[in-house]
Write a protein that holds these residues in place. Structure first.
Motif, PDB file in Angstrom:
ATOM      1  N   ASP A   1      84.231  -3.925 108.008  1.00 61.05           N
ATOM      2  CA  ASP A   1      83.224  -3.452 108.955  1.00 61.05           C
ATOM      3  C   ASP A   1      81.856  -4.071 108.663  1.00 61.05           C
ATOM      4  OD1 ASP A   1      84.857  -1.837 110.538  1.00 61.05           O
ATOM      5  OD2 ASP A   1      84.664  -0.129 109.188  1.00 61.05           O
ATOM      6  N   LYS A   2      81.503  -4.170 107.399  1.00 66.32           N
ATOM      7  CA  LYS A   2      80.215  -4.774 107.057  1.00 66.32           C
ATOM      8  C   LYS A   2      80.191  -6.243 107.451  1.00 66.32           C
ATOM      9  CE  LYS A   2      76.850  -5.352 103.322  1.00 66.32           C
ATOM     10  NZ  LYS A   2      76.451  -4.961 101.958  1.00 66.32           N
ATOM     11  N   ASP A   3      81.268  -6.955 107.214  1.00 68.88           N
ATOM     12  CA  ASP A   3      81.341  -8.362 107.622  1.00 68.88           C
ATOM     13  C   ASP A   3      81.176  -8.498 109.123  1.00 68.88           C
ATOM     14  OD1 ASP A   3      81.720  -9.105 104.994  1.00 68.88           O
ATOM     15  OD2 ASP A   3      83.889  -9.389 105.186  1.00 68.88           O
ATOM     16  N   ALA A   4      81.822  -7.607 109.874  1.00 69.29           N
ATOM     17  CA  ALA A   4      81.726  -7.647 111.331  1.00 69.29           C
ATOM     18  C   ALA A   4      80.291  -7.351 111.783  1.00 69.29           C
ATOM     19  CB  ALA A   4      82.694  -6.648 111.946  1.00 69.29           C
ATOM     20  N   MET A   5      79.633  -6.417 111.116  1.00 66.54           N
ATOM     21  CA  MET A   5      78.249  -6.066 111.460  1.00 66.54           C
ATOM     22  C   MET A   5      77.317  -7.246 111.221  1.00 66.54           C
ATOM     23  SD  MET A   5      78.551  -2.317 109.692  1.00 66.54           S
ATOM     24  CE  MET A   5      76.818  -1.835 109.658  1.00 66.54           C
ATOM     25  N   LEU A   6      77.478  -7.896 110.091  1.00 70.88           N
ATOM     26  CA  LEU A   6      76.635  -9.060 109.800  1.00 70.88           C
ATOM     27  C   LEU A   6      76.877 -10.188 110.808  1.00 70.88           C
ATOM     28  CD1 LEU A   6      76.977  -9.116 105.913  1.00 70.88           C
ATOM     29  CD2 LEU A   6      74.844  -8.806 107.184  1.00 70.88           C
ATOM     30  N   GLU A   7      78.131 -10.370 111.187  1.00 68.53           N
ATOM     31  CA  GLU A   7      78.482 -11.447 112.120  1.00 68.53           C
ATOM     32  C   GLU A   7      77.795 -11.262 113.465  1.00 68.53           C
ATOM     33  OE1 GLU A   7      82.452 -13.424 114.204  1.00 68.53           O
ATOM     34  OE2 GLU A   7      82.664 -11.880 112.681  1.00 68.53           O
ATOM     35  N   GLN A   8      77.640 -10.004 113.905  1.00 72.23           N
ATOM     36  CA  GLN A   8      77.019  -9.750 115.212  1.00 72.23           C
ATOM     37  C   GLN A   8      75.553 -10.160 115.241  1.00 72.23           C
ATOM     38  OE1 GLN A   8      79.288  -9.099 117.414  1.00 72.23           O
ATOM     39  NE2 GLN A   8      80.623  -8.948 115.627  1.00 72.23           N
ATOM     40  N   CYS A   9      74.917 -10.243 114.097  1.00 70.93           N
ATOM     41  CA  CYS A   9      73.492 -10.566 114.022  1.00 70.93           C
ATOM     42  C   CYS A   9      73.242 -11.972 113.495  1.00 70.93           C
ATOM     43  CB  CYS A   9      72.757  -9.539 113.177  1.00 70.93           C
ATOM     44  SG  CYS A   9      72.817  -7.861 113.850  1.00 70.93           S
ATOM     45  N   THR A  10      74.277 -12.785 113.436  1.00 70.37           N
ATOM     46  CA  THR A  10      74.144 -14.167 112.970  1.00 70.37           C
ATOM     47  C   THR A  10      73.676 -15.066 114.105  1.00 70.37           C
ATOM     48  OG1 THR A  10      75.899 -13.855 111.355  1.00 70.37           O
ATOM     49  CG2 THR A  10      75.383 -16.116 111.975  1.00 70.37           C
TER      50      THR A  10
END
Length: 258
Positions: A249-258
């Motif tokens: 989930d954290k990886d997915a969250m970071l990806e959305q703001c890349t």
């Protein structure tokens, strides 16, 4: 009076009207979403159609959820998400909605608008809705409104007779929080996360139903432009309540703001 004099008086009068309007709160600032403090269009300013960026709304009292678009804001978003702890998702054993108190109870301490005489659901409709109409004799019970749903990008016309058309989403689902550690919290803390405006967003009912208790790795809002904002709000709730998320989930969250 000559034409030039007439025009001069008109110009002075117009300037005075603008100044008077600004001093009275009727100028350009009315276009900013003002939450429950504000305007005649149902408690929010005209600009609330797209809501407020979560980076500028750390307590969740501002309306809606606006996209995060600039590179600087996205960098700030990633720094915030980076602070969230991770752990594995635990079992759902023992979970029930009742563990988080009576649904939409007003008798909650430690959250904005707790014990204000209006239940949490109506507080959220008042925060985000426009063109609000109340039940006769009430300044709390919303019976009709229009509302912008950031998850789908649609503006919804809603009436209380079809209440399920708009549901209040827990951005961090209560079942998810249970599996990530809230099963060990006090009842008062669980009631807080269930009724905290930071964790609540009125959205399209069928879209909310499709989310279930999913984390960002398996469910994100259909409207892509809002996904970084969604990730930031998920992180804000996690940090406020010291609640970890899964690594995926954290990886997915970071990806959305890349």
């Amino acid at each position: 009076m000559g034409g030039r004099g007439t025009r001069a008086v008109a110009a002075v009068s117009a300037a005075a009207a603008v100044l008077t309007g600004a001093l009275a709160g009727c100028g350009p600032m009315d276009d900013i979403g003002l939450g429950q403090s504000g305007a005649a269009d149902g408690g929010v300013g005209k600009g609330a159609a797209l809501g407020v960026s979560p980076l500028k709304n750390p307590d969740g009292t501002g309306p809606g959820l606006a996209p995060i678009t600039t590179s600087g804001d996205r960098a700030e978003a990633r720094k915030l998400i980076d602070k969230v702890r991770t752990k594995g998702r635990g079992p759902k054993t023992g979970y029930s909605r009742d563990k988080f108190g009576y649904a939409w109870a007003d008798s909650v301490d430690g959250v904005p608008w707790g014990r204000n005489g209006c239940d949490t659901r109506n507080d959220m409709l008042k925060r985000d809705g426009r063109k609000i109409e109340y039940r006769e004799g009430s300044n709390c019970v919303v019976i009709s409104m229009t509302i912008y749903d950031p998850y789908t990008g649609k503006t919804l016309d809603w009436t209380k007779q079809h209440a399920a058309k708009v549901q209040i989403d827990h951005l961090v689902p209560l079942s998810y929080s249970w599996q990530m550690g809230s099963s060990r919290w006090s009842e008062s803390k669980r009631k807080q996360i269930a009724n905290d405006p930071l964790n609540l967003l009125p959205v399209d009912g069928s879209t909310n139903a499709s989310k279930g208790d999913a984390g960002p790795a398996t469910w994100l809002p259909p409207q892509r432009s809002i996904r970084c904002s969604y990730a930031v709000r998920f992180a804000q709730v996690s940090l406020k309540y010291d609640l970890p998320v899964t690594t995926a989930d954290k990886d997915a969250m970071l990806e959305q703001c890349t």
